[in-house]
Design a protein around this motif. Structure first.
Motif, PDB file in Angstrom:
ATOM      1  N   ARG A  31      30.476 -24.740  -9.831  1.00  0.00           N
ATOM      2  CA  ARG A  31      30.210 -25.445  -8.577  1.00  0.00           C
ATOM      3  C   ARG A  31      30.534 -24.545  -7.373  1.00  0.00           C
ATOM      4  O   ARG A  31      29.818 -24.558  -6.369  1.00  0.00           O
ATOM      5  CB  ARG A  31      31.029 -26.732  -8.528  1.00  0.00           C
ATOM      6  N   ARG A  32      31.595 -23.768  -7.497  1.00  0.00           N
ATOM      7  CA  ARG A  32      32.011 -22.905  -6.380  1.00  0.00           C
ATOM      8  C   ARG A  32      31.040 -21.754  -6.125  1.00  0.00           C
ATOM      9  O   ARG A  32      31.136 -21.097  -5.088  1.00  0.00           O
ATOM     10  CB  ARG A  32      33.422 -22.379  -6.637  1.00  0.00           C
TER      11      ARG A  32
ATOM     12  N   GLY B 238      28.076 -22.244  -5.388  1.00  0.00           N
ATOM     13  CA  GLY B 238      27.256 -22.740  -4.280  1.00  0.00           C
ATOM     14  C   GLY B 238      25.769 -22.736  -4.553  1.00  0.00           C
ATOM     15  O   GLY B 238      24.970 -22.790  -3.606  1.00  0.00           O
ATOM     16  N   ILE B 239      25.364 -22.706  -5.818  1.00  0.00           N
ATOM     17  CA  ILE B 239      23.936 -22.766  -6.145  1.00  0.00           C
ATOM     18  C   ILE B 239      23.463 -24.196  -5.887  1.00  0.00           C
ATOM     19  O   ILE B 239      24.032 -25.142  -6.420  1.00  0.00           O
ATOM     20  CB  ILE B 239      23.702 -22.349  -7.614  1.00  0.00           C
ATOM     21  N   PRO B 240      22.426 -24.382  -5.082  1.00  0.00           N
ATOM     22  CA  PRO B 240      22.106 -25.731  -4.597  1.00  0.00           C
ATOM     23  C   PRO B 240      21.654 -26.724  -5.650  1.00  0.00           C
ATOM     24  O   PRO B 240      21.998 -27.892  -5.590  1.00  0.00           O
ATOM     25  CB  PRO B 240      20.987 -25.473  -3.573  1.00  0.00           C
ATOM     26  N   LYS B 241      20.839 -26.303  -6.623  1.00  0.00           N
ATOM     27  CA  LYS B 241      20.215 -27.255  -7.548  1.00  0.00           C
ATOM     28  C   LYS B 241      20.603 -26.905  -8.987  1.00  0.00           C
ATOM     29  O   LYS B 241      19.938 -26.087  -9.638  1.00  0.00           O
ATOM     30  CB  LYS B 241      18.692 -27.233  -7.392  1.00  0.00           C
ATOM     31  N   VAL B 242      21.675 -27.530  -9.460  1.00  0.00           N
ATOM     32  CA  VAL B 242      22.098 -27.358 -10.850  1.00  0.00           C
ATOM     33  C   VAL B 242      22.206 -28.741 -11.480  1.00  0.00           C
ATOM     34  O   VAL B 242      23.082 -29.530 -11.123  1.00  0.00           O
ATOM     35  CB  VAL B 242      23.439 -26.615 -10.971  1.00  0.00           C
ATOM     36  N   LEU B 243      21.302 -29.030 -12.399  1.00  0.00           N
ATOM     37  CA  LEU B 243      21.332 -30.300 -13.106  1.00  0.00           C
ATOM     38  C   LEU B 243      22.223 -30.166 -14.341  1.00  0.00           C
ATOM     39  O   LEU B 243      22.130 -29.181 -15.082  1.00  0.00           O
ATOM     40  CB  LEU B 243      19.916 -30.700 -13.531  1.00  0.00           C
ATOM     41  N   VAL B 244      23.087 -31.155 -14.559  1.00  0.00           N
ATOM     42  CA  VAL B 244      23.985 -31.168 -15.709  1.00  0.00           C
ATOM     43  C   VAL B 244      23.531 -32.278 -16.652  1.00  0.00           C
ATOM     44  O   VAL B 244      23.528 -33.452 -16.282  1.00  0.00           O
ATOM     45  CB  VAL B 244      25.446 -31.419 -15.282  1.00  0.00           C
TER      46      VAL B 244
END
Length: 278
Positions: free
Chosen positions: A208-209, A211-217
């Motif tokens: 999360r740190r 700062g990648i805007p679009k990460v789906l989990v």
């Protein structure tokens, strides 16, 4: 945690991962532009479910066998891909990610596979004979960066390590950060097992740190109550998933949950954005 492909071929994690890979690539292929598909930890490419390593764990019985017994049409594409490498109706052989990706190729698409273990790399070359795949035998993280940006306008990198090394997750974080600087619009899929919830939350915090805007989990928890220290399921981080894939995901996830829930368990599977999760 050692997660060599040959011991776990066709388990519940493979069913989820490969079903989502099919949906993801097909969503990207709604546009005609060429795709480069890269698998950094490709494994052997094809696995004998009756072999000694697969039989030692017996995990296919809770994965591909359950998926084949299910009748939900949303799993038809997955089942068809597995049937394509089998002579009979039962899944005696299981295709690894390279085989799934090869089946999805259009004439304009490119497939790049990498496997560092020499024995597995030899098996991979044999399994992929007759396909247009390029097979490398390099360090996965070095290759990941070396292939970016892709020569085609769009692409997908699949990162599916065995988690043999204690620093595996740290290498993923560092390489993803560097890859995003080189290829900010690219799609990346990172598979991981779910075992220790606290350690997993720490790892997600590191991602999360970035700062990648679009990460789906996407996470699939097999059991209604966690079993500390044991395998509880698996998940995927998907960077820059296409809109069509995200929109169509909920019914597919429910189909997978229903097909794969162990006896007496409901199980949980869901998708959220990384920056929205605790």
């Amino acid at each position: 945690m050692n997660y060599r492909h040959s011991f776990h071929a066709g388990n519940s994690a493979d069913v989820v991962k490969h079903s989502l890979l099919i949906a993801l690539v097909r969503a990207l292929q709604q546009k005609p532009g060429a795709l480069t598909l890269i698998d950094t930890h490709a494994g052997c490419g094809l696995y004998d479910l009756g072999g000694e390593q697969a039989q030692r764990t017996g995990e296919a019985a809770e994965g591909v066998v359950r998926a084949f017994a299910d009748t939900n049409p949303l799993l038809d594409d997955y089942r068809a891909a597995v049937r394509s490498v089998n002579a009979g109706p039962a899944p005696d052989l299981y295709p690894g990610s390279p085989q799934f990706l090869a089946q999805l190729l259009r004439p304009q698409d490119v497939l790049i596979l990498n496997e560092k273990h020499p024995e597995d790399a030899r098996a991979l070359r044999g399994a992929m004979r007759g396909t247009p795949a390029a097979v490398h035998e390099r360090d996965a993280y070095e290759l990941w960066l070396a292939m970016l940006p892709t020569r085609t306008p769009r692409g997908v990198v699949v990162v599916d390590p065995p988690y043999e090394q204690l620093d595996e997750r740290d290498r993923i974080v560092a390489t993803l950060a560097a890859a995003h600087r080189k290829w900010a619009h690219g799609v990346t899929v990172i598979w991981y097992p779910l075992k220790d919830r606290a350690a997993h939350q720490q790892w997600k915090g590191k991602l999360r740190r970035l700062g990648i805007p679009k990460v789906l989990v996407v996470e699939h928890w097999l059991y209604d109550v966690d079993r500390p220290g044991l395998y509880n399921g698996a998940g995927l981080f998907i960077v820059n998933p296409p809109y069509a894939f995200v929109q169509d995901l909920p019914p597919l996830l429910e189909a997978l949950r229903s097909a794969l829930a162990p006896a007496g368990q409901w199980g949980r599977i869901g998708a959220d954005w990384l920056d929205d999760r605790g």
